[in-house]
Design an enzyme around this catalytic site. Sequence first.
Site, PDB file in Angstrom:
ATOM      1  N   GLU A 130       4.077  -4.397  12.421  1.00 31.01           N
ATOM      2  CA  GLU A 130       3.002  -3.410  12.254  1.00 31.01           C
ATOM      3  C   GLU A 130       1.949  -4.083  11.402  1.00 31.01           C
ATOM      4  OE1 GLU A 130       0.481  -1.222  10.950  1.00 31.01           O
ATOM      5  OE2 GLU A 130       1.945  -0.161   9.700  1.00 31.01           O
ATOM      6  N   GLU A 147       7.466   1.837  15.765  1.00 31.29           N
ATOM      7  CA  GLU A 147       8.193   2.462  14.668  1.00 31.29           C
ATOM      8  C   GLU A 147       8.208   3.964  14.915  1.00 31.29           C
ATOM      9  OE1 GLU A 147       8.222   0.016  10.757  1.00 31.29           O
ATOM     10  OE2 GLU A 147       6.125   0.464  11.193  1.00 31.29           O
ATOM     11  N   ASN A 167       0.810  -1.225   0.000  1.00 30.39           N
ATOM     12  CA  ASN A 167       0.000   0.000   0.000  1.00 30.39           C
ATOM     13  C   ASN A 167       0.840   1.270   0.000  1.00 30.39           C
ATOM     14  OD1 ASN A 167       0.783  -0.684   2.638  1.00 30.39           O
ATOM     15  ND2 ASN A 167      -1.028   0.224   3.572  1.00 30.39           N
ATOM     16  N   CYS A 203      -3.588   1.015   6.650  1.00 27.55           N
ATOM     17  CA  CYS A 203      -3.774   0.266   7.894  1.00 27.55           C
ATOM     18  C   CYS A 203      -4.509   1.089   8.950  1.00 27.55           C
ATOM     19  CB  CYS A 203      -2.433  -0.216   8.429  1.00 27.55           C
ATOM     20  SG  CYS A 203      -1.236   1.098   8.731  1.00 27.55           S
TER      21      CYS A 203
END
Length: 476
Positions: free
Chosen positions: A243, A451, A147, A277
């Site tokens: 993630e 992150e 994505n 996401c």
Amino acid sequence: MFERTYTMTIDGQPAVGTSTFDAIDPATEEVIASVPEASREQLDEAVAAAKQAFPAWSARPVAERQALVAKIGDVIEAHAEDFMRLLTLEQGKARKGAEWEIFGSVIWCREIATQSLSSEVVEQSEGRKVEVHRVPLGVVAGITPWNFPVLLAIWKIAPALVAGNTMVLKPSPFTPLCTLKLGELLRDVLPAGVLNVVSGGNELGAWLTGHKDVRKISFTGSTATGRKIMESAAGAIRRVTLELGGNDPAIVLPDVDVRETAKQLFWASFQNSAQFCVAAKRLYIHADIYDELAKELVDYAKTVTVGNGAHQGVDLGPIQNRMQFEKLKELLADAKENGLNFLLGGEVSDQPGFFVPITIIDNPPEDSRVVAEEAFGPILPLLKFDDIDDVIARANDTDYGLAASVWGKDVQQAEAIARRIEAGTVWINEIHSFSPHVAFGGHKQSGLGIENSLDGLAEYTNTQTVVTRDQLAALA
């Protein structure tokens, strides 16, 4: 450099692969490139190159590593137009989305390059000192999704290299082209072996995550794949940052400006054709404004153009790949079979390309698939509520906990709601704001680890405590 030939980068050299697979333009379903597929031997070579490069790279002064990571940003910026065209071609996103991703990658490189982890003296007395250091891990395996293939690669490359690690990076087989080109461009920037880029499918990913010389895995993708990676990592106690998926709720309170909020909620839900996401995937609207806000959302959606991202005037592109396209068609079919009410969309045309129309569904049951599952595409359920405790319980009733948002003029009330949401990030009256200096990570089955920020940088290190005494203690 951006001609239609693509090679992997192993130990600073081009590698063509022992076989190839096709890259597909999601807007036309046409083959746009032949992509090298790494063999097991080539993957071993890439890991060996990273392992060999690690001692010298980790020994370089951090300022030198930071300067080279900043230079990665310079390289991306110098080739920004080429990257944006190629990103639209392979991923499908329109120009505005491509600009956001490519120039965001430039910013990330430069900002992460300002970060470092200092040693800390935690105890000091006469003749004795206790000091805590952050030391690099070794070879990092980076695996990125389809994505945001460039930006999410940089989210891994920049902190891993600044911290002193070396990397083998595997892009999604659906969007390998920009990442392969980045590897090619960086051959003259980074020492050989510091960043290796290999392409292939699920088998290559399994080889990489299970490799004996990999010390850490940084993965962005589905929760199902994340579970498999954790299993693979367990045998050798490899570090992991995951993630993963989300089913992010947005809670809209009755005091909002309906028209203005509708526009913001639309893009909160449908940016990047909802292949995000942290897209708002369940929209909880207070009963007092439900009908009015639903109408404003539908009216605004009708002004948004879906089409080939390479064409001028297009706002949202196609679904990136056939696998996801078929999943969304199945969700729509299930919604129709169960008699759900469509306020907009729902009909997929038979034109070429993986196009799913903007679809808004009116107050479906909480246990319907379009509510309970992460669609990862432009299908949005609107859900009615009139009790705060009830809506918080409904928002939290999911295995996911990536992000959420709360919308309302009464900021004190919105903050009180936000603190009760089980998610790693909760935005109030905004959404999708990220920073290299702000921690990002999921709760529950939306991930493990952080992150960005110094916490994210620390994920690429081990803690080492050094205890020093000036001289041997006298024997008793």
